[in-house]
Design a protein around this motif. Structure first.
Motif, PDB file in Angstrom:
ATOM      1  N   ASN A  15       0.850  -1.182   0.000  1.00 31.53           N
ATOM      2  CA  ASN A  15       0.000   0.000   0.000  1.00 31.53           C
ATOM      3  C   ASN A  15       0.891   1.239   0.000  1.00 31.53           C
ATOM      4  O   ASN A  15       2.058   1.182   0.401  1.00 31.53           O
ATOM      5  N   ALA A  20      -4.008  -2.187   5.008  1.00 39.12           N
ATOM      6  CA  ALA A  20      -5.436  -2.464   4.833  1.00 39.12           C
ATOM      7  C   ALA A  20      -5.991  -3.238   6.020  1.00 39.12           C
ATOM      8  O   ALA A  20      -7.173  -3.093   6.374  1.00 39.12           O
ATOM      9  N   ALA A  28      -7.749  -1.060   8.899  1.00 35.45           N
ATOM     10  CA  ALA A  28      -9.100  -0.572   8.599  1.00 35.45           C
ATOM     11  C   ALA A  28     -10.111  -1.701   8.689  1.00 35.45           C
ATOM     12  O   ALA A  28     -11.207  -1.534   9.249  1.00 35.45           O
ATOM     13  N   ARG A  29      -9.749  -2.857   8.153  1.00 32.85           N
ATOM     14  CA  ARG A  29     -10.687  -3.992   8.169  1.00 32.85           C
ATOM     15  C   ARG A  29     -10.896  -4.514   9.591  1.00 32.85           C
ATOM     16  O   ARG A  29     -12.000  -4.952   9.945  1.00 32.85           O
ATOM     17  N   GLU A  87     -11.980  -1.654  -1.582  1.00 30.75           N
ATOM     18  CA  GLU A  87     -10.760  -0.871  -1.812  1.00 30.75           C
ATOM     19  C   GLU A  87     -10.575   0.159  -0.703  1.00 30.75           C
ATOM     20  O   GLU A  87     -11.530   0.767  -0.230  1.00 30.75           O
ATOM     21  N   ILE A  88      -9.323   0.339  -0.295  1.00 29.08           N
ATOM     22  CA  ILE A  88      -8.999   1.301   0.755  1.00 29.08           C
ATOM     23  C   ILE A  88      -8.116   2.399   0.169  1.00 29.08           C
ATOM     24  O   ILE A  88      -7.159   2.134  -0.557  1.00 29.08           O
ATOM     25  N   GLU A  89      -8.467   3.646   0.483  1.00 25.61           N
ATOM     26  CA  GLU A  89      -7.727   4.805  -0.018  1.00 25.61           C
ATOM     27  C   GLU A  89      -7.199   5.610   1.166  1.00 25.61           C
ATOM     28  O   GLU A  89      -7.873   5.757   2.180  1.00 25.61           O
ATOM     29  N   TRP A  90      -5.998   6.128   0.988  1.00 27.12           N
ATOM     30  CA  TRP A  90      -5.370   6.973   1.998  1.00 27.12           C
ATOM     31  C   TRP A  90      -5.233   8.377   1.423  1.00 27.12           C
ATOM     32  O   TRP A  90      -4.346   8.626   0.592  1.00 27.12           O
ATOM     33  N   LEU A 140      -8.648   7.505   6.466  1.00 26.17           N
ATOM     34  CA  LEU A 140      -8.669   6.625   5.297  1.00 26.17           C
ATOM     35  C   LEU A 140     -10.114   6.370   4.876  1.00 26.17           C
ATOM     36  O   LEU A 140     -11.060   6.562   5.646  1.00 26.17           O
ATOM     37  N   VAL A 169     -12.835   3.635   3.002  1.00 20.81           N
ATOM     38  CA  VAL A 169     -13.048   2.222   2.726  1.00 20.81           C
ATOM     39  C   VAL A 169     -14.213   2.064   1.757  1.00 20.81           C
ATOM     40  O   VAL A 169     -15.351   2.425   2.074  1.00 20.81           O
ATOM     41  N   ARG A 214     -15.238   3.633  -0.612  1.00 24.22           N
ATOM     42  CA  ARG A 214     -15.964   4.883  -0.871  1.00 24.22           C
ATOM     43  C   ARG A 214     -17.359   4.850  -0.239  1.00 24.22           C
ATOM     44  O   ARG A 214     -18.317   5.436  -0.737  1.00 24.22           O
TER      45      ARG A 214
END
Length: 609
Positions: free
Chosen positions: A216, A243, A246-247, A278-281, A291, A293, A295
């Motif tokens: 990541n 990731a 977050a999960r 999908e995970i975004e930072w 972050l 998760v 969207r």
């Protein structure tokens, strides 16, 4: 009939004008030395212009085809290239070669700045802390935490690591003493850690990111060291960058955090999200860490852990329960003992925060109009419409917060004589701090006028408010304005951030934010500094200020169902003046070269009083 080229914003003539303006801002072009670099790609011309601390990097593609070039800029490691034409920051320079791509016959010119921060989305780092130490493990992270390597982590790795983190609030005191106060394992390769840093607690999840596993973007940038298990090599990194963290939090909200000091509670708006979402930072280094998760959810991790009710979760929960739609509704929260650790909110599609959006809108207007003879016309109409919506949303929120409540923390009150006295004391203290740094006029006359205006606030409502509202706390979302970040000013005690106050303080914060937009554009925009365009640019900025203020107050009146009373307008003026004084002190401590922006606003507000 066609317009003359000088009236067309994107004509060749106006492009040349802009380039000359940019060039004229840098003494290095006229007086500096020239030093050529020799990249392997001979189709790209690269040279440095240097003069009295200014360093400008020029890169030109002399080919009719697109080219890539790698530059050895290691002597400037730690600096941030800022593209001169648009004042856009590029990723920080490190020890490795710096890659650029150029279109046919394209060029860049950069100032190499030691003060400018790289973009929040960049994962570049010039400090490879991961090389300092390699931790040997047999099974997982507990081999480090429970073994002899813990002392190395606490004494040799964490102090320097924490000192460089943006979320650490004690940077001025030097390298801190760090102790691991507590840990809670999610699995063998992921745990939640609590650090004792000079007596304050900070959240630092820890995780292993293996080299042979999918990576990541921030795992390497936020790494503390290396990890080896047999022949397998990886990084010991901030768990936020993985990731798995977050999960694990979302799983905790769905199923419960399990045994230990972490407690997870989900809100009615909670909805399960696919494990492979999908995970975004959005960025690695902030006072808190965020972050996205799938969207669908936003996780905000509070780094500094403070015992007590946290206003972020409290305010969002209350507004969500009362049906206010101008926020991202609460999905759940995580606590460590008595301290808030994280909140999870619904993700709202957006075009970014309103401050950056405002800079783009106003900067584009200056670009298009100040260098030409064109009238501004209705070019700010779209901006006016959005700011009206933002004002309406704030007015609606204040009405919701003014509703009667059985909860004493949210029950509305009225300003008393004691309230006015406390306001005056706070104002005088802020003015003293500002006047100690700058001559801002007749302090006694300002205090007298402001004190008289505050006296008219007796009987006005006191409610919960946002507490730190500005354009950066509002998202531009498909024509709507979404208010975010209800934690208040992080440096203040929780009790002060949760205290009831005049809603007009939120309004004052927004008005000061408009002033900052004009100040930033005036400072940064290359057109404002030329004799040819200066008058038009200043006129446009003045026009923007009036439009933004009027549109916001008009929207605010519509949102709360009535315009401001005369005494409310006086109170608003004092709160804006106090905010400007606060900004003077803040800039003096953090960005001394910016102090002119709030100082000019203060003097203008004081004259109006």
């Amino acid at each position: 009939m066609s317009k003359p080229s000088g009236a067309v914003p994107y004509s060749l003539l106006n492009w040349v004008r802009r380039m000359l303006v940019v060039r004229g801002r840098w003494k290095a072009f006229g007086r500096g030395t020239v030093r050529f670099l020799r990249p392997q790609n001979r189709k790209v011309l690269v040279y440095l212009r240097e003069f009295e601390g200014e360093t400008v990097l020029c890169v030109a593609n002399v080919s009719r085809t697109a080219q890539a070039v790698e530059l050895d800029l290691s002597e400037f490691a730690g600096r941030t290239p800022v593209e001169l034409s648009g004042e856009v920051a590029f990723p920080k320079i490190g020890q490795l070669t710096y890659l650029l791509t150029l279109q046919p016959f394209g060029f860049y010119w950069f100032s190499l700045s030691a003060e400018t921060n790289q973009p929040a989305w960049s994962t570049a780092t010039s400090d490879n802390i991961a090389e300092y130490h390699t931790f040997i493990i047999r099974t997982g992270l507990n081999d480090i935490i429970d073994g002899r390597q813990r002392a190395i982590l606490e004494k040799e790795v964490l102090p320097a690591y924490v000192a460089q983190r943006r979320w650490y609030q004690g940077k001025s005191s030097g390298v801190p003493a760090v102790r691991i106060a507590d840990t809670q394992s999610f699995d063998k390769e992921l745990l939640f850690g609590v650090l004792d840093v000079n007596g304050e607690h900070y959240a630092l999840p820890l995780a292993i990111a293996w080299e042979d596993a999918p990576s990541n973007p921030f795992e390497a940038a936020l790494a503390l060291g290396r990890v080896r298990r047999g022949a397998r090599i990886g990084l010991l990194t901030d768990g936020f960058a993985t990731a798995g963290f977050a999960r694990a939090l979302l799983h905790g909200l769905a199923e419960g955090c399990g045994p230990g000091a972490l407690a997870c509670s989900r809100a009615p708006a909670f909805a399960e999200i696919a494990p492979d979402a999908e995970i975004e930072w959005p960025g690695a280094e902030q006072s808190n860490s965020t972050l996205i998760v799938g969207r669908r959810a936003v996780i905000k991790l509070f780094r500094r852990l403070v015992d007590g009710v946290h206003p972020e979760a409290e305010m969002v929960r209350a507004l969500t329960e009362r049906g206010f739609t101008g926020i991202a509704s609460l999905m759940g929260e995580v606590r460590y003992k008595e301290a808030a650790v994280a909140v999870v909110q619904r993700f709202v599609e957006n075009q970014g925060d309103a401050f950056r959006w405002s800079l783009d809108q106003v900067g584009r207007l200056i670009d298009d109009k100040a260098v030409t003879d064109g009238e501004s016309g209705n070019d700010l109409e779209a901006y006016r419409n959005f700011i009206t919506v933002a004002g309406r949303r704030l007015g609606e929120m204040h009405i919701v917060l003014a509703q009667p409540s059985d909860d004493p923390d949210f029950a509305p009150e009225e300003a008393t004589a004691g309230t006015i006295a406390a306001w005056r004391e706070r104002l005088h203290a802020q003015l003293d701090a500002a006047f100690a740094l700058r001559d801002l006029g007749d302090r006694n006359a300002i205090c007298a006028a402001a004190g008289k205006a505050l006296g008219e606030g007796k009987g006005l409502p006191l409610t919960r408010i946002h507490g730190d509202l500005h354009l950066g706390q509002i998202l531009v979302a498909a024509g709507d304005a979404i208010i975010i970040d209800f934690e208040g000013e992080p440096a203040k005690p929780l009790a002060e951030r949760r205290a009831k106050n005049s809603p007009l303080r939120d309004v004052a914060g927004m008005l000061r934010s408009f002033d900052y937009v004009g100040g930033v554009v005036a400072r940064n925009d290359r057109l404002v500094n030329t004799s040819q365009s200066a008058d038009r640019a200043k006129t446009l900025l003045t026009e923007f200020g009036h439009i933004a203020r009027d549109a916001f107050l008009d929207g605010y009146a519509k949102g709360r169902g009535r315009p401001l009373e005369a005494r409310e307008e006086k109170l608003l003026a004092v709160f804006a003046l106090e905010k400007a004084a606060y900004e003077i002190v803040y800039e003096a401590n953090n960005r001394p070269d910016w102090i002119d922006v709030p100082a000019a606003g203060f003097i203008r507000l004081a004259a109006a009083l």
